[in-house]
Write a protein that holds these residues in place. Structure first.
Motif, PDB file in Angstrom:
ATOM      1  N   GLY A   4       0.843  -1.195   0.000  1.00 27.52           N
ATOM      2  CA  GLY A   4       0.000   0.000   0.000  1.00 27.52           C
ATOM      3  C   GLY A   4       0.875   1.241   0.000  1.00 27.52           C
ATOM      4  O   GLY A   4       1.858   1.319   0.743  1.00 27.52           O
ATOM      5  N   LEU A   5       0.524   2.193  -0.838  1.00 28.51           N
ATOM      6  CA  LEU A   5       1.253   3.462  -0.905  1.00 28.51           C
ATOM      7  C   LEU A   5       0.249   4.572  -0.659  1.00 28.51           C
ATOM      8  O   LEU A   5      -0.730   4.710  -1.390  1.00 28.51           O
ATOM      9  N   THR A   6       0.469   5.341   0.403  1.00 30.98           N
ATOM     10  CA  THR A   6      -0.468   6.402   0.718  1.00 30.98           C
ATOM     11  C   THR A   6       0.280   7.663   1.119  1.00 30.98           C
ATOM     12  O   THR A   6       1.504   7.703   1.149  1.00 30.98           O
ATOM     13  N   GLY A   7      -0.492   8.682   1.413  1.00 28.79           N
ATOM     14  CA  GLY A   7       0.089   9.976   1.784  1.00 28.79           C
ATOM     15  C   GLY A   7      -1.067  10.927   1.944  1.00 28.79           C
ATOM     16  O   GLY A   7      -2.184  10.504   2.215  1.00 28.79           O
ATOM     17  N   GLY A   8      -0.796  12.195   1.740  1.00 24.37           N
ATOM     18  CA  GLY A   8      -1.878  13.180   1.791  1.00 24.37           C
ATOM     19  C   GLY A   8      -1.788  14.024   0.545  1.00 24.37           C
ATOM     20  O   GLY A   8      -0.855  13.886  -0.243  1.00 24.37           O
ATOM     21  N   ILE A   9      -2.728  14.924   0.394  1.00 22.79           N
ATOM     22  CA  ILE A   9      -2.717  15.816  -0.749  1.00 22.79           C
ATOM     23  C   ILE A   9      -1.423  16.650  -0.702  1.00 22.79           C
ATOM     24  O   ILE A   9      -1.005  17.105   0.358  1.00 22.79           O
ATOM     25  N   ALA A  10      -0.723  16.732  -1.817  1.00 21.71           N
ATOM     26  CA  ALA A  10       0.530  17.501  -1.940  1.00 21.71           C
ATOM     27  C   ALA A  10       1.682  16.961  -1.079  1.00 21.71           C
ATOM     28  O   ALA A  10       2.589  17.694  -0.706  1.00 21.71           O
TER      29      ALA A  10
END
Length: 199
Positions: free
Chosen positions: A6-12
């Motif tokens: 899984g690869l995630t993060g936040g906007i920008a």
């Protein structure tokens, strides 16, 4: 049989930059946003449900959904965002799952999902990576990239789970507060461990 990562993060936060770099390296990256765009096309199940609920005011003249108009509604009202998610998430999940099942036999598959934890999709992953930046950097980048005011940037960021929280729940964190080169170096180190079965 490969690993599901899984690869995630936040906007920008730099998640798309990371995702594109992994693709350049020859990895399969299934991007939830691409599937989300696909299901908004006329003729798709989610498309009809969204029009029935939000009305024709969110349509462009060619009958496609005006994502900006829809975004304006849902990012200022959490109950409307929840409603949109009910229409879109199951469809995105179904299409991604079909592709994941096809590719996993031959290689590792990265699932690029902004709402990985929120939708409990992390449970189906062997490993989870978060691309992290500080809150201040996130606001600044979003203002520069999208031409948002500070309030608009904060409203988008605050509609998501905080990166601090995602960081704690992840197996691996890529810190993207520095340069792109520094980010890619962390990705390369991760790939090296992955290919040598050290992770």
């Amino acid at each position: 049989m490969g690993k599901i990562i899984g690869l995630t993060g936040g906007i920008a936060s730099g998640k798309s930059t990371t995702s594109n770099y992994l693709k350049e390296k020859g990895y399969i990256v299934l991007d939830a946003d691409q599937y989300a765009k696909k299901i908004l096309e006329p003729g798709q199940n989610a498309y009809h449900n969204i029009i029935d609920y939000f009305g024709k005011k969110i349509l462009n003249s060619d009958k496609t959904i005006n994502r900006k108009a829809l975004g304006h509604i849902v990012f200022n009202d959490s109950s409307e965002l929840q409603k949109l998610n009910q229409f879109t998430h199951p469809e995105v999940k179904r299409l991604m799952q079909e592709d994941q099942d096809r590719y996993i036999k031959d290689n590792h598959v990265f699932l690029d999902i902004p709402l990985l934890f929120e939708n409990k999709r992390d449970k189906a992953c062997d490993l989870v990576i978060t691309v992290y930046v500080s809150y201040e950097a996130q606001i600044e980048r979003l203002m520069n990239r999208n031409g948002f005011t500070e309030d608009e940037a904060k409203s988008r960021i605050n509609s998501q789970m905080s990166l601090e929280e995602k960081k704690k729940m992840s197996d691996v964190v890529f810190d993207n507060n520095g340069t792109k080169e520094e980010l890619f170096k962390q990705v390369d180190q991760f790939i090296s461990k992955l290919e040598n079965n050290l992770i």
